[in-house]
Motif scaffolding. Structure first.
Motif, PDB file in Angstrom:
ATOM      1  N   THR A   1       1.493  -7.169   3.027  1.00 17.97           N
ATOM      2  CA  THR A   1       2.319  -6.370   3.934  1.00 17.97           C
ATOM      3  C   THR A   1       3.438  -7.223   4.544  1.00 17.97           C
ATOM      4  O   THR A   1       3.391  -8.460   4.545  1.00 17.97           O
ATOM      5  CB  THR A   1       1.457  -5.771   5.053  1.00 17.97           C
ATOM      6  OG1 THR A   1       0.888  -6.825   5.826  1.00 17.97           O
ATOM      7  CG2 THR A   1       0.353  -4.895   4.472  1.00 17.97           C
TER       8      THR A   1
ATOM      9  N   ARG B   1       4.431  -5.034   0.268  1.00 19.18           N
ATOM     10  CA  ARG B   1       4.044  -3.651   0.600  1.00 19.18           C
ATOM     11  C   ARG B   1       4.675  -3.294   1.938  1.00 19.18           C
ATOM     12  O   ARG B   1       4.414  -3.931   2.961  1.00 19.18           O
ATOM     13  CB  ARG B   1       2.519  -3.535   0.700  1.00 19.18           C
ATOM     14  CG  ARG B   1       2.014  -2.156   1.125  1.00 19.18           C
ATOM     15  CD  ARG B   1       2.365  -1.100   0.085  1.00 19.18           C
ATOM     16  NE  ARG B   1       1.702   0.157   0.364  1.00 19.18           N
ATOM     17  CZ  ARG B   1       2.174   1.095   1.171  1.00 19.18           C
ATOM     18  NH1 ARG B   1       3.305   0.897   1.839  1.00 19.18           N
ATOM     19  NH2 ARG B   1       1.534   2.230   1.332  1.00 19.18           N
TER      20      ARG B   1
ATOM     21  N   CYS C   1       5.126  -1.643   5.282  1.00 16.18           N
ATOM     22  CA  CYS C   1       4.235  -1.032   6.269  1.00 16.18           C
ATOM     23  C   CYS C   1       4.984  -0.204   7.310  1.00 16.18           C
ATOM     24  O   CYS C   1       4.364   0.508   8.112  1.00 16.18           O
ATOM     25  CB  CYS C   1       3.403  -2.105   6.967  1.00 16.18           C
ATOM     26  SG  CYS C   1       4.382  -3.374   7.789  1.00 16.18           S
TER      27      CYS C   1
ATOM     28  N   CYS D   1      -2.009  -3.491  11.326  1.00 11.61           N
ATOM     29  CA  CYS D   1      -1.096  -3.241  10.210  1.00 11.61           C
ATOM     30  C   CYS D   1      -1.853  -2.800   8.971  1.00 11.61           C
ATOM     31  O   CYS D   1      -1.467  -1.826   8.288  1.00 11.61           O
ATOM     32  CB  CYS D   1      -0.285  -4.498   9.933  1.00 11.61           C
ATOM     33  SG  CYS D   1       0.901  -4.311   8.579  1.00 11.61           S
TER      34      CYS D   1
ATOM     35  N   VAL E   1      -1.778   0.912   6.915  1.00 13.49           N
ATOM     36  CA  VAL E   1      -1.408   1.019   5.501  1.00 13.49           C
ATOM     37  C   VAL E   1      -2.531   1.677   4.689  1.00 13.49           C
ATOM     38  O   VAL E   1      -2.275   2.549   3.843  1.00 13.49           O
ATOM     39  CB  VAL E   1      -1.065  -0.371   4.936  1.00 13.49           C
ATOM     40  CG1 VAL E   1      -0.884  -0.311   3.424  1.00 13.49           C
ATOM     41  CG2 VAL E   1       0.201  -0.900   5.591  1.00 13.49           C
TER      42      VAL E   1
END
Length: 305
Positions: free
Chosen positions: A63, A93, A95, A111, A115
């Motif tokens: 993330t 990725r 977030c 976080c 996700v």
């Protein structure tokens, strides 16, 4: 646990995730900053080890908040190699926690939860495999979200946790829902469910009987029992070479008149039937010769006189 036995166990576990929950290759492995740090310090070929552990192709993700935490620790020894590896080999990725909205990076636990479970209903929506080395984050994922395969590194060994209690409950619930689902047959009948009572079944039967007229069953009639024709021996016709005798008729003369029996004997009609008439016996040749000789002697005696 031996490596071969552990590998079989992991393969069986991933097959259960695929069959019951729809996990597919390539598996999306979402990692945190501590997992990447442990892998780089142990000098592990993380791509090869992930593929061997999960028995399939993988795609490693991280993330934006985890990357920001790594950048915040870039002055620590060994973190520069982790940052370089993450920039080159790991896919980012998003977030949604932008630096403009969050001047400081969001806590990795929050976080990762946002996700993995964006709708906050306790479901792993995108079917992530989580590689987390932080015990607290791993515990929160294990208890808070269903169906989350968890990986971590201990002493340079990649370990996969068994299915959590929430995952087992979700699997049993899904199996029960499949068995108790209402399935309608082409004829319109419904299979009986466990919660249906006997009274409900009787009511449905009565309604069906009223709607459809009853058909009388005709009893099948059977004939007289006979032996098996294959086991019965056929009768053989007796062939006689002798000619059949014609029925006896009363003797008739050339003129069509019946010949009366000698000595005035009447036919035997005793017993209520027409008796058989006696036939005239013809003299033999010797008798005829004797009778002629006697006639000649009589004529000779008459002439002498």
């Amino acid at each position: 646990m031996p490596r071969a036995k552990r590998s079989k166990q992991y393969k069986r576990l991933m097959n259960q995730y695929e069959i019951n929950f729809g996990f597919r290759e390539p598996y999306q492995v979402l990692c945190d900053s501590q997992f990447l740090e442990a892998a780089i310090r142990s000098k592990m070929d993380i791509d090869h080890i992930l593929k061997a552990t999960l028995h399939g192709n993988t795609k490693l993700l991280i993330t934006q908040c985890s990357m920001r935490w790594l950048y915040a620790r870039k002055n620590e020894p060994g973190i520069g190699a982790v940052i370089d590896f993450a920039k080159e080999r790991v896919e980012r990725r998003r977030c949604g926690h932008h630096p403009s909205d969050y001047p400081e990076p969001l806590d990795e636990r929050e976080c990762l939860h946002s996700v993995i479970d964006p709708s906050k209903n306790g479901v792993n929506k995108h079917r992530y495999v989580c590689a987390i080395n932080d015990d607290e984050v791993r515990s929160s994922l294990r208890n808070g979200i269903q169906v989350v395969p968890l990986l971590y590194i201990r002493r340079s060994v990649l370990i996969m946790e068994p299915a959590s209690s929430t995952t087992v409950k979700a699997r049993s619930r899904d199996e029960k829902a499949k068995f108790t689902a209402e399935l309608k047959t082409p004829g319109g009948k419904r299979k009986r469910q466990p919660e249906d009572s006997d009274d409900d079944v009787d009511k449905t039967k009565e309604g069906a009987d009223q709607s459809k007229p009853e058909k009388k069953k005709t009893k099948k009639t059977y004939g007289r029992k006979e032996p098996n024709p294959l086991s019965v021996k056929k009768k053989r016709e007796q062939k006689t070479h002798q000619a059949q005798k014609a029925p006896t008729k009363p003797d008739e003369t050339a003129e069509g008149k019946e010949v009366k029996p000698d000595n005035g004997a009447q036919p035997d009609t005793a017993g209520g039937g027409s008796g058989r008439k006696r036939r005239r016996k013809h003299k033999s040749k010797n008798a005829i010769h004797d009778s002629k000789a006697s006639d000649n002697q009589v004529e000779a005696s008459v002439g002498e006189e």
